[in-house]
Design a protein around this motif. Structure first.
Motif, PDB file in Angstrom:
ATOM      1  N   ASP A  18       7.667  30.228   9.140  1.00  0.00           N
ATOM      2  CA  ASP A  18       7.143  29.858  10.457  1.00  0.00           C
ATOM      3  C   ASP A  18       5.791  30.498  10.725  1.00  0.00           C
ATOM      4  O   ASP A  18       5.008  30.001  11.537  1.00  0.00           O
ATOM      5  CB  ASP A  18       8.111  30.292  11.566  1.00  0.00           C
ATOM      6  N   ARG A  19       5.542  31.624  10.089  1.00  0.00           N
ATOM      7  CA  ARG A  19       4.283  32.334  10.300  1.00  0.00           C
ATOM      8  C   ARG A  19       3.236  31.982   9.249  1.00  0.00           C
ATOM      9  O   ARG A  19       2.082  32.370   9.384  1.00  0.00           O
ATOM     10  CB  ARG A  19       4.529  33.851  10.296  1.00  0.00           C
ATOM     11  N   THR A  20       3.659  31.248   8.204  1.00  0.00           N
ATOM     12  CA  THR A  20       2.774  31.043   7.061  1.00  0.00           C
ATOM     13  C   THR A  20       2.535  29.588   6.717  1.00  0.00           C
ATOM     14  O   THR A  20       1.403  29.168   6.516  1.00  0.00           O
ATOM     15  CB  THR A  20       3.352  31.754   5.824  1.00  0.00           C
ATOM     16  N   TRP A  21       3.617  28.807   6.619  1.00  0.00           N
ATOM     17  CA  TRP A  21       3.524  27.421   6.154  1.00  0.00           C
ATOM     18  C   TRP A  21       3.905  26.486   7.290  1.00  0.00           C
ATOM     19  O   TRP A  21       5.055  26.082   7.431  1.00  0.00           O
ATOM     20  CB  TRP A  21       4.439  27.229   4.946  1.00  0.00           C
ATOM     21  N   THR A  22       2.930  26.137   8.095  1.00  0.00           N
ATOM     22  CA  THR A  22       3.196  25.360   9.304  1.00  0.00           C
ATOM     23  C   THR A  22       2.216  24.195   9.435  1.00  0.00           C
ATOM     24  O   THR A  22       1.025  24.342   9.158  1.00  0.00           O
ATOM     25  CB  THR A  22       3.061  26.253  10.551  1.00  0.00           C
ATOM     26  N   VAL A  23       2.725  23.071   9.886  1.00  0.00           N
ATOM     27  CA  VAL A  23       1.901  21.890  10.148  1.00  0.00           C
ATOM     28  C   VAL A  23       2.356  21.290  11.477  1.00  0.00           C
ATOM     29  O   VAL A  23       3.559  21.146  11.713  1.00  0.00           O
ATOM     30  CB  VAL A  23       2.027  20.842   9.026  1.00  0.00           C
ATOM     31  N   ALA A  24       1.411  20.966  12.342  1.00  0.00           N
ATOM     32  CA  ALA A  24       1.726  20.371  13.632  1.00  0.00           C
ATOM     33  C   ALA A  24       1.738  18.851  13.532  1.00  0.00           C
ATOM     34  O   ALA A  24       0.929  18.257  12.811  1.00  0.00           O
ATOM     35  CB  ALA A  24       0.708  20.811  14.676  1.00  0.00           C
ATOM     36  N   ILE A  25       2.656  18.237  14.249  1.00  0.00           N
ATOM     37  CA  ILE A  25       2.699  16.778  14.380  1.00  0.00           C
ATOM     38  C   ILE A  25       2.723  16.460  15.869  1.00  0.00           C
ATOM     39  O   ILE A  25       3.624  16.890  16.588  1.00  0.00           O
ATOM     40  CB  ILE A  25       3.936  16.175  13.697  1.00  0.00           C
ATOM     41  N   VAL A  80       5.587  21.969  13.667  1.00  0.00           N
ATOM     42  CA  VAL A  80       5.269  22.470  15.007  1.00  0.00           C
ATOM     43  C   VAL A  80       4.941  21.297  15.922  1.00  0.00           C
ATOM     44  O   VAL A  80       4.213  20.381  15.524  1.00  0.00           O
ATOM     45  CB  VAL A  80       4.065  23.435  14.969  1.00  0.00           C
ATOM     46  N   SER A  81       5.469  21.308  17.137  1.00  0.00           N
ATOM     47  CA  SER A  81       5.114  20.274  18.108  1.00  0.00           C
ATOM     48  C   SER A  81       5.400  20.791  19.514  1.00  0.00           C
ATOM     49  O   SER A  81       5.733  21.966  19.695  1.00  0.00           O
ATOM     50  CB  SER A  81       5.868  18.975  17.821  1.00  0.00           C
ATOM     51  N   GLY A  82       5.272  19.893  20.507  1.00  0.00           N
ATOM     52  CA  GLY A  82       5.318  20.329  21.889  1.00  0.00           C
ATOM     53  C   GLY A  82       6.545  19.952  22.680  1.00  0.00           C
ATOM     54  O   GLY A  82       6.545  20.063  23.902  1.00  0.00           O
ATOM     55  N   LEU A  83       7.607  19.471  22.017  1.00  0.00           N
ATOM     56  CA  LEU A  83       8.879  19.122  22.655  1.00  0.00           C
ATOM     57  C   LEU A  83       8.726  18.016  23.701  1.00  0.00           C
ATOM     58  O   LEU A  83       9.598  17.827  24.544  1.00  0.00           O
ATOM     59  CB  LEU A  83       9.522  20.364  23.295  1.00  0.00           C
ATOM     60  N   ALA A  84       7.628  17.290  23.656  1.00  0.00           N
ATOM     61  CA  ALA A  84       7.408  16.216  24.623  1.00  0.00           C
ATOM     62  C   ALA A  84       8.150  14.955  24.191  1.00  0.00           C
ATOM     63  O   ALA A  84       8.704  14.869  23.090  1.00  0.00           O
ATOM     64  CB  ALA A  84       5.915  15.926  24.759  1.00  0.00           C
ATOM     65  N   LEU A  85       8.156  13.967  25.061  1.00  0.00           N
ATOM     66  CA  LEU A  85       8.726  12.670  24.730  1.00  0.00           C
ATOM     67  C   LEU A  85       7.912  12.015  23.621  1.00  0.00           C
ATOM     68  O   LEU A  85       6.777  12.396  23.354  1.00  0.00           O
ATOM     69  CB  LEU A  85       8.727  11.768  25.970  1.00  0.00           C
ATOM     70  N   GLY A  86       8.480  11.016  22.984  1.00  0.00           N
ATOM     71  CA  GLY A  86       7.734  10.242  22.009  1.00  0.00           C
ATOM     72  C   GLY A  86       7.606  10.901  20.656  1.00  0.00           C
ATOM     73  O   GLY A  86       8.594  11.319  20.035  1.00  0.00           O
ATOM     74  N   ILE A  87       6.363  11.019  20.187  1.00  0.00           N
ATOM     75  CA  ILE A  87       6.086  11.513  18.836  1.00  0.00           C
ATOM     76  C   ILE A  87       6.589  12.937  18.642  1.00  0.00           C
ATOM     77  O   ILE A  87       7.183  13.259  17.597  1.00  0.00           O
ATOM     78  CB  ILE A  87       4.582  11.433  18.527  1.00  0.00           C
ATOM     79  N   ASP A  88       6.384  13.812  19.628  1.00  0.00           N
ATOM     80  CA  ASP A  88       6.828  15.206  19.500  1.00  0.00           C
ATOM     81  C   ASP A  88       8.325  15.268  19.217  1.00  0.00           C
ATOM     82  O   ASP A  88       8.770  15.945  18.274  1.00  0.00           O
ATOM     83  CB  ASP A  88       6.533  15.992  20.778  1.00  0.00           C
ATOM     84  N   ALA A  89       9.102  14.602  20.034  1.00  0.00           N
ATOM     85  CA  ALA A  89      10.559  14.626  19.873  1.00  0.00           C
ATOM     86  C   ALA A  89      10.974  14.045  18.537  1.00  0.00           C
ATOM     87  O   ALA A  89      11.869  14.577  17.866  1.00  0.00           O
ATOM     88  CB  ALA A  89      11.216  13.863  21.014  1.00  0.00           C
ATOM     89  N   ALA A  90      10.327  12.952  18.129  1.00  0.00           N
ATOM     90  CA  ALA A  90      10.658  12.334  16.840  1.00  0.00           C
ATOM     91  C   ALA A  90      10.422  13.310  15.693  1.00  0.00           C
ATOM     92  O   ALA A  90      11.224  13.383  14.751  1.00  0.00           O
ATOM     93  CB  ALA A  90       9.827  11.066  16.644  1.00  0.00           C
ATOM     94  N   ALA A  91       9.323  14.072  15.769  1.00  0.00           N
ATOM     95  CA  ALA A  91       9.005  15.036  14.711  1.00  0.00           C
ATOM     96  C   ALA A  91      10.028  16.170  14.673  1.00  0.00           C
ATOM     97  O   ALA A  91      10.524  16.549  13.603  1.00  0.00           O
ATOM     98  CB  ALA A  91       7.600  15.584  14.916  1.00  0.00           C
ATOM     99  N   HIS A  92      10.351  16.737  15.844  1.00  0.00           N
ATOM    100  CA  HIS A  92      11.352  17.808  15.898  1.00  0.00           C
ATOM    101  C   HIS A  92      12.696  17.336  15.338  1.00  0.00           C
ATOM    102  O   HIS A  92      13.324  18.010  14.518  1.00  0.00           O
ATOM    103  CB  HIS A  92      11.560  18.268  17.349  1.00  0.00           C
ATOM    104  N   GLU A  93      13.151  16.185  15.816  1.00  0.00           N
ATOM    105  CA  GLU A  93      14.476  15.687  15.434  1.00  0.00           C
ATOM    106  C   GLU A  93      14.547  15.400  13.938  1.00  0.00           C
ATOM    107  O   GLU A  93      15.558  15.706  13.283  1.00  0.00           O
ATOM    108  CB  GLU A  93      14.798  14.431  16.242  1.00  0.00           C
ATOM    109  N   VAL A 120      -2.122  13.848  13.824  1.00  0.00           N
ATOM    110  CA  VAL A 120      -2.015  12.981  15.002  1.00  0.00           C
ATOM    111  C   VAL A 120      -1.465  11.646  14.512  1.00  0.00           C
ATOM    112  O   VAL A 120      -2.105  10.954  13.728  1.00  0.00           O
ATOM    113  CB  VAL A 120      -3.373  12.788  15.701  1.00  0.00           C
ATOM    114  N   VAL A 121      -0.267  11.317  14.963  1.00  0.00           N
ATOM    115  CA  VAL A 121       0.412  10.125  14.451  1.00  0.00           C
ATOM    116  C   VAL A 121       0.006   8.879  15.219  1.00  0.00           C
ATOM    117  O   VAL A 121      -0.333   7.852  14.636  1.00  0.00           O
ATOM    118  CB  VAL A 121       1.945  10.313  14.504  1.00  0.00           C
ATOM    119  N   GLU A 122       0.047   8.961  16.533  1.00  0.00           N
ATOM    120  CA  GLU A 122      -0.257   7.802  17.370  1.00  0.00           C
ATOM    121  C   GLU A 122      -0.771   8.331  18.700  1.00  0.00           C
ATOM    122  O   GLU A 122      -0.117   9.167  19.327  1.00  0.00           O
ATOM    123  CB  GLU A 122       1.010   6.973  17.563  1.00  0.00           C
TER     124      GLU A 122
END
Length: 385
Positions: free
Chosen positions: A110-117, A146-159, A228-230
């Motif tokens: 989590d501190r080393t190999w991270t990518v945001a979606i 890593v993402s922001g727990l928001a609706l849409g793309i964020d949630a899809a990435a986390h799940e 950035v997916v969409e």
């Protein structure tokens, strides 16, 4: 050791951010002294009139012990700049939050190999599928999503990262004691089992509009790169991409339908120089992360302490009885037995018939890879270009 209560106290002062906290530490040596100083000293440290007024008010109204207790009751802990667990990718940035409230566990990955979606809240079927595929493949490769727990793309990435058995971090724009949107309460709970929630907002802070751009810089700051997916032309995901560029991090974009409003932002990023990707492999290659999964496996197989190392050295592909292992190691039988049992659980050794042990095939390969890497690194150290 610094008193974390004063860091929480300054986090409660409106108008005092990372730059002013650095100035206070430079002037006073630590935030304990800064909190208890006189307004004249604050002015000498570089605080403006409004910040001084806010600090006087906070010192009068904020109960530091109660604030620390609220963090504890929320099941969180506080990380500051000088905490060894503070994410290093974020710490190096000038705008790094001086306080992070963390719920869950942060691992080395989590501190080393991270990518945001990140992406739009109004995701299309295409955008959701793209986010899910990228997140799952990255997670299977040992990358924390890593993402922001928001609706849409964020949630899809986390799940998708969770379903793939990987790790994921959710960065909040509210206090650590809340979940926004509330509909993601169950997702947040699942995320804590395979990741963590983070925020710089004090406990009890609502998800106000101004918190989201600040949150976005943390998402990109925690990450080696941002995908950035969409995103539409005014999507908050574009703010995250801008922050990533300012931080010197990579920005990737998934191409979208040229007729879809939800793709205008991503396609614009591509025209402006973002790296076009169509798979997780594109990201892994760009960030030189292809060997993360192998490195993680090797690290798991290589002995963690002197006792494991000693027993591991006595084993090979040929079975050795536990009595012989105890004699050769000179260790007590109870210690040999318990250590071998642990190593068997980790998959580094196997027990065959009659209490005889061998090195597991996977562990043998890992040991060879580890040794080969050490040789390569030693050679490189003495190579003159």
């Amino acid at each position: 050791m610094h008193d974390v209560r004063y860091w929480i106290g300054f986090n409660r002062v409106i108008g005092i951010g990372p730059a002013k906290v650095r100035a206070l530490i430079d002037h006073f040596g630590d935030l304990d002294e800064a909190w208890q100083a006189d307004p004249v000293d604050w002015r000498d440290a570089g605080l403006d009139r409004k910040s001084i007024e806010n600090l006087i008010n906070a010192r009068r109204t904020v109960n530091l012990d109660q604030e620390l207790d609220r963090v504890s009751k929320a099941g969180a802990r506080v990380l500051t700049w000088d905490d060894p667990d503070y994410p290093p990718l974020l710490r190096v940035l000038p705008e790094a939050p001086f306080v992070l409230y963390v719920k869950g566990q942060l691992t080395e990955a989590d501190r080393t190999w991270t990518v945001a979606i990140v992406g739009t809240r109004k995701a299309s079927a295409y955008g959701r599928q793209a986010a899910e595929t990228l997140a799952a493949d990255l997670a299977r490769s040992g990358i924390t999503v890593v993402s922001g727990l928001a609706l849409g793309i964020d949630a899809a990435a986390h799940e998708a990262a969770l379903r793939a058995g990987g790790r994921t971090l959710g960065v909040l724009a509210c206090g650590i004691d809340q979940v926004y949107p509330p509909s993601h309460t169950r997702l947040a709970a699942r995320l804590l089992e395979q990741g963590a929630l983070l925020t710089e907002a004090p406990v009890g802070s609502p998800p106000e509009g101004g918190n989201f751009p600040a949150r976005n810089r943390i998402i990109s700051g925690l990450s080696l790169g941002t995908i950035v997916v969409e995103a539409g032309e005014t999507s908050g995901a574009l703010i995250t991409a801008d922050r990533a560029l300012e931080q010197g991090r990579e920005v990737f974009a998934v191409p979208g339908n040229i007729f879809a409003r939800s793709s205008l932002g991503t396609n614009k990023l591509l025209k402006e120089g973002a790296t076009l990707i169509t798979s997780a492999q594109d990201v892994l290659e760009a960030l030189n992360l292809q060997l993360v999964a192998q490195h993680t496996e090797v690290r798991a197989q290589v002995p963690e302490d002197a006792t494991e190392a000693q027993l591991f050295a006595l084993l090979s592909a040929d079975p050795v009885h536990i009595d012989q292992i105890a004699r050769d190691s000179g260790l007590p039988m109870a210690q040999v037995s318990s250590t071998l049992a642990l190593m068997e659980l980790k998959g580094s050794v196997r027990q065959v018939a009659g209490m005889q042990y061998v090195v597991a095939r996977e562990a043998h390969a890992a040991r060879e890879a580890h040794a080969a890497r050490e040789v390569r690194e030693a050679r490189a150290e003495f190579t003159v270009e």
